[in-house]
Write a protein that holds these residues in place. Structure first.
Motif, short mmCIF file in Angstrom:
data_model
loop_
_atom_site.label_atom_id
_atom_site.label_comp_id
_atom_site.label_asym_id
_atom_site.label_seq_id
_atom_site.Cartn_x
_atom_site.Cartn_y
_atom_site.Cartn_z
N ILE A 131 0.82 -1.11 -0.02
CA ILE A 131 0.04 0.12 0.18
C ILE A 131 0.92 1.26 -0.16
O ILE A 131 0.61 2.12 -0.60
N ALA A 132 1.99 1.09 0.67
CA ALA A 132 3.02 2.30 0.77
C ALA A 132 3.18 2.53 -0.74
O ALA A 132 3.75 3.67 -1.11
N LEU A 133 4.04 1.33 -1.40
CA LEU A 133 4.36 1.43 -2.69
C LEU A 133 3.35 2.22 -3.63
O LEU A 133 3.43 2.99 -4.57
N TYR A 134 1.73 1.64 -3.41
CA TYR A 134 0.91 2.12 -4.20
C TYR A 134 0.57 3.64 -4.09
O TYR A 134 0.37 4.45 -5.32
N PHE A 135 0.82 4.30 -2.96
CA PHE A 135 0.56 5.47 -2.75
C PHE A 135 1.78 6.64 -3.01
O PHE A 135 1.96 7.40 -2.74
N GLY A 136 2.98 5.89 -3.67
CA GLY A 136 4.15 6.59 -4.14
C GLY A 136 4.94 6.80 -2.87
O GLY A 136 6.08 7.76 -3.14
N PHE A 188 7.57 5.10 -1.78
CA PHE A 188 8.90 4.95 -2.22
C PHE A 188 9.34 5.27 -3.58
O PHE A 188 10.28 4.77 -4.10
N GLY A 189 8.61 6.50 -4.09
CA GLY A 189 8.86 6.95 -5.51
C GLY A 189 7.99 6.46 -6.45
O GLY A 189 7.47 5.43 -6.38
N GLU A 190 7.70 7.15 -7.72
CA GLU A 190 6.83 7.01 -8.49
C GLU A 190 7.40 5.67 -9.50
O GLU A 190 6.22 5.21 -10.09
N TYR A 218 4.43 -1.07 -8.94
CA TYR A 218 4.53 -2.68 -8.80
C TYR A 218 4.26 -2.95 -7.46
O TYR A 218 4.66 -3.95 -6.65
N SER A 219 3.34 -2.19 -6.83
CA SER A 219 2.73 -2.63 -5.62
C SER A 219 2.11 -3.98 -5.49
O SER A 219 2.35 -4.82 -4.55
N PRO A 220 1.33 -4.65 -6.46
CA PRO A 220 0.65 -5.85 -6.49
C PRO A 220 1.96 -6.75 -6.38
O PRO A 220 1.75 -8.01 -5.69
N VAL A 221 3.11 -6.66 -7.10
CA VAL A 221 3.86 -7.70 -7.33
C VAL A 221 4.68 -7.76 -5.82
O VAL A 221 4.99 -8.69 -5.36
#
Length: 556
Positions: free
Chosen positions: A450-455, A457-459, A464-467
């Motif tokens: 979820i943190a990846l999905y909301f950016g 860790f960068g755009e 790749y949040s589901p991966v």
């Protein structure tokens, strides 16, 4: 503890505790209404053939959302990216769905009960139960919105009224559980297939150029070139459907026992109606791209993802004008009924499971049918359809983390590492309240994705949040089992009853014993011995035992 003995009560059970348990047991006596909400589905009730169960389960995936999901991905990223995204998601869903479907059909329990004994613990799986319940009302709202669009186009109903109609009409159909749903799904499936497949075959045969335009469509966000980021973004939306396996298992738990005589039909039904649902789902998503590309010039990119618009355009090409709207509306309404009775049914099971474990009260499944419908209606009135991609992209992170965690526990921790008990356990007293194996793996994988999905860790990593959700869950689940050495799966290994749980064929035993609390007969897998009495107690009475008087103690 035979069915002919009168249940006896000895000192140690308070009058209040007994009366509460008896009331809870009485609430669930009419199992044709309650449909074995919180328990193992007994052999005496499972009278359907494997193919009838499979047909019923597959009827539940008649939803129109696939057409919208595929169209949305295709219009944004182009046909090439969309088809690859659909394929990637389908492979992941099939692989993770297989062990879950097998356990549900083999041991006749739903996904919540499987989750309890596959890494989460008795109370730990409340978290995933709420996530699954959310899946059902999110997709109920999506299907209800699609039906409202059809009613507006065909009958001129305003959307708010269409939302209400699509919500209220499923209540009478979902009351009687599996018996009514099996008839509904079996009888409506041929008509649904004819209305869906007929226009597609006609369009391809009469105008092959539509296929070329479909394959060459570049999308609105780029030049149509295949890119990993676009594929992953699209796959993330498709993977929001990974929790659909829970609804398939709500039907597959009524499979008959697997024997030498029926094993071929049994396996065919399990694969077809379990992970195999995604084959039809992926085809529908691809058809959604095809139909949207075909009508985008006429209706515009905003309306092209609406299935009613897609099929109206298809029917116009092959039918007299006066039949177009009725046929398109009929297809949408039949599809909505077929899937939303399943959404309402499965959602009521999930909510009831979670509520009963937290409060130790059993209000009955129908209460939560209404709760689920209320949530869905609120989402529809909030115009969820307009921000569909965002909702599904976010939700998929939680769904992927849950399903991959449970599938990994079954496939690796049970069969490879042998740290997780091979036979699933779901009864209170037999499980630890929380198992860190699944809870930690799920929390970490869903949180980081979820943190990846909301950016955060960068755009560049956002697509790749589901991966991340799948990989982290896949790695952490066996790692946590090794770290904890499997100590948190079973609170005790012996349930205190001498009668074996499984018959010689490895199926759950059909031997019937009395529950001395609610005074009802249940099959062997649903009972344990009682702490305070020389008798058996059923799983629901254990769940509603507020003082823990009947719960067996932990063993080393």
């Amino acid at each position: 503890m035979s069915t002919t003995e009168s249940p006896r009560t000895t000192a140690g059970t308070t009058e209040a505790g007994t009366s509460e348990a008896v009331a809870a047991g009485g609430q669930a006596v009419k199992e044709t209404l309650e449909d074995y909400t919180l328990r193992f589905a007994p052999r005496s009730y499972r009278r359907w053939t494997p193919m009838v169960v499979a047909t019923t389960a597959l009827g539940g995936i008649a939803y129109m959302a696939d057409f919208s999901i595929g169209a949305g991905i295709g219009l944004a990223h182009g046909t090439g990216n969309a088809l690859l995204a659909i394929a990637v998601a389908a492979v992941v869903i099939f692989i993770t769905g297989f062990p879950l479907a097998y356990y549900g059909a083999r041991y006749n329990i739903d996904l919540d009960l499987i989750t309890r004994g596959s890494g989460f613990g008795y109370h730990g799986s409340v978290l995933t139960g709420v996530i699954f319940a959310s899946f059902t009302f999110i997709f109920f709202a999506l299907e209800g919105a699609i039906m409202a669009q059809g009613l507006r186009l065909g009958l001129g109903l305003p959307l708010w009224l269409g939302y209400a109609v699509s919500t209220l009409m499923v209540i009478p159909l979902v009351v009687y559980g599996m018996k009514a749903l099996s008839r509904l799904q079996v009888w409506t499936t041929p008509l649904w297939l004819l209305l869906m497949v007929g226009p597609l075959v006609y369009l391809v045969a009469e105008d092959p150029g539509t296929v070329d335009r479909f394959l060459s469509y570049a999308g609105t966000d780029g030049d149509g070139a295949v890119s990993t980021a676009s594929v992953m973004l699209g796959a993330g939306v498709c993977l929001s459907l990974i929790a659909q396996i829970g609804e398939q298992i709500d039907y597959l738990r009524f499979m008959p026992p697997k024997t030498e005589a029926n094993k071929r039909a049994w396996w065919t039904a399990v694969v077809m109606a379990g992970p195999g649902w995604v084959v039809l789902g992926a085809l529908k998503q691809a058809i959604g791209v095809f139909l949207a590309v075909r009508v985008i010039a006429e209706v515009g990119p905003a309306a092209a993802p609406e299935p009613i618009r897609q099929f109206r355009g298809a029917f116009e090409a092959m039918m007299p004008s006066w039949t177009v709207i009725p046929l398109a509306v009929a297809l949408v309404v039949i599809s909505q009924i077929k899937i939303n009775v399943t959404n309402a049914y499965s959602g009521s099971l999930a909510w009831t499971n979670a509520f009963t474990r937290v409060t130790r009260r059993y209000p009955g499944r129908m209460v939560f049918v209404l709760v689920n419908l209320a949530f869905a209606l609120a989402l529809m009135e909030a115009d969820m359809f307009s921000f569909l991609g965002g909702v599904l992209g976010f939700y998929s992170n939680c769904a992927i983390a849950w399903v991959v965690t449970v599938a990994t526990d079954i496939g690796i921790n049970k069969y490879l590492l042998k740290l997780s008990p091979l036979r699933p356990e779901f009864r209170r007293g037999m499980l630890h309240p929380v198992n860190p194996v699944g809870v930690v793996a799920f929390t970490a994988s869903s949180g980081l994705s979820i943190a990846l999905y909301f950016g955060l860790f960068g755009e560049s990593l956002q697509p790749y949040s589901p991966v991340a959700a799948a990989v982290i869950a896949f790695v952490l689940t066996p790692l946590m089992a090794v770290v904890t050495r499997g100590r948190y799966y079973l609170r005790r290994a012996d349930d205190g009853i001498a009668e074996p749980l499984l018959d010689p064929d490895g199926n759950p035993s059909a031997v019937v014993l009395d529950c001395h609390v609610c005074r009802q007969p249940y099959e062997r897998p649903d009972l344990t011995a009682c702490l305070a009495h020389d008798a058996a107690v059923c799983s629901l009475c254990l769940s509603t035992d507020r003082k823990g008087e009947h719960v067996l103690p932990a063993t080393a």
